[in-house]
Design a protein around this motif. Structure first.
Motif, PDB file in Angstrom:
ATOM      1  N   ASP A  49       0.908  -1.296  -0.005  1.00  0.00           N
ATOM      2  CA  ASP A  49      -0.113   0.098   0.153  1.00  0.00           C
ATOM      3  C   ASP A  49       0.844   1.224   0.092  1.00  0.00           C
ATOM      4  N   LEU A  50       1.821   1.382   0.794  1.00  0.00           N
ATOM      5  CA  LEU A  50       2.674   2.352   0.984  1.00  0.00           C
ATOM      6  C   LEU A  50       3.587   2.546  -0.307  1.00  0.00           C
ATOM      7  N   ARG A  51       4.063   1.416  -1.163  1.00  0.00           N
ATOM      8  CA  ARG A  51       4.592   1.633  -2.364  1.00  0.00           C
ATOM      9  C   ARG A  51       3.586   2.255  -3.467  1.00  0.00           C
ATOM     10  N   ARG A  52       2.505   1.767  -3.367  1.00  0.00           N
ATOM     11  CA  ARG A  52       1.215   2.067  -4.394  1.00  0.00           C
ATOM     12  C   ARG A  52       0.976   3.678  -4.157  1.00  0.00           C
ATOM     13  N   GLU A  53       1.078   4.063  -2.996  1.00  0.00           N
ATOM     14  CA  GLU A  53       0.677   5.656  -2.681  1.00  0.00           C
ATOM     15  C   GLU A  53       1.934   6.417  -3.182  1.00  0.00           C
ATOM     16  N   LEU A  54       3.216   5.799  -2.896  1.00  0.00           N
ATOM     17  CA  LEU A  54       4.301   6.590  -3.643  1.00  0.00           C
ATOM     18  C   LEU A  54       4.097   6.937  -5.011  1.00  0.00           C
ATOM     19  N   ARG A  55       4.010   5.828  -5.637  1.00  0.00           N
ATOM     20  CA  ARG A  55       3.690   5.660  -7.319  1.00  0.00           C
ATOM     21  C   ARG A  55       2.806   6.585  -7.587  1.00  0.00           C
ATOM     22  N   ASP A  56       1.405   6.314  -6.869  1.00  0.00           N
ATOM     23  CA  ASP A  56       0.452   7.478  -7.296  1.00  0.00           C
ATOM     24  C   ASP A  56       0.711   8.996  -7.130  1.00  0.00           C
ATOM     25  N   TYR A  57       1.633   9.326  -6.191  1.00  0.00           N
ATOM     26  CA  TYR A  57       1.915  10.632  -5.720  1.00  0.00           C
ATOM     27  C   TYR A  57       2.964  10.937  -7.029  1.00  0.00           C
ATOM     28  N   LEU A  58       3.983  10.136  -7.357  1.00  0.00           N
ATOM     29  CA  LEU A  58       4.774  10.512  -8.263  1.00  0.00           C
ATOM     30  C   LEU A  58       4.067  10.764  -9.583  1.00  0.00           C
ATOM     31  N   ASP A  59       3.278   9.673 -10.037  1.00  0.00           N
ATOM     32  CA  ASP A  59       2.334   9.891 -11.253  1.00  0.00           C
ATOM     33  C   ASP A  59       1.679  11.165 -11.185  1.00  0.00           C
TER      34      ASP A  59
END
Length: 102
Positions: free
Chosen positions: A28-38
């Motif tokens: 979940d943390l990795r997905r949220e980071l990817r979403d923020y970068l996107d």
């Protein structure tokens, strides 16, 4: 600003909304980071005419900072967290897995 972002000598409190919560899954943390970068990539790509060096944010700790400076500050601050994680993983009291890095 970069030294402040990386320093553990400068105490700071984060807002409650962004504080880590126990028990969150790493995925979940990795997905949220990817979403923020996107989100940031899309924001910049979708606004090619914006002069980002003219967009400023004021923070009492860092004073006025332009948009590229905010991104740079955030990256430096993240490197601080990565150092903290490494310190914990390398500490004597941290459990080592059978497939660990040591």
């Amino acid at each position: 600003r970069q030294a402040i972002a990386r320093s553990r000598a400068v105490p700071a409190k984060s807002p409650q909304i962004i504080r880590p919560r126990k028990g969150r899954a790493a995925d979940d943390l990795r997905r949220e980071l990817r979403d923020y970068l996107d989100f940031v990539d899309d924001l910049v790509a979708g606004n090619p005419g914006v002069r980002y060096r003219r967009l400023y944010y004021y923070n009492p700790l860092t004073a006025f900072t332009d948009f590229p400076g905010i991104l740079s500050f955030t990256a430096s601050h993240e490197s601080r967290h990565q150092e903290q994680i490494e310190d914990i993983l390398d500490s004597k009291g941290f459990p080592q897995s059978s497939g660990g890095k040591k």
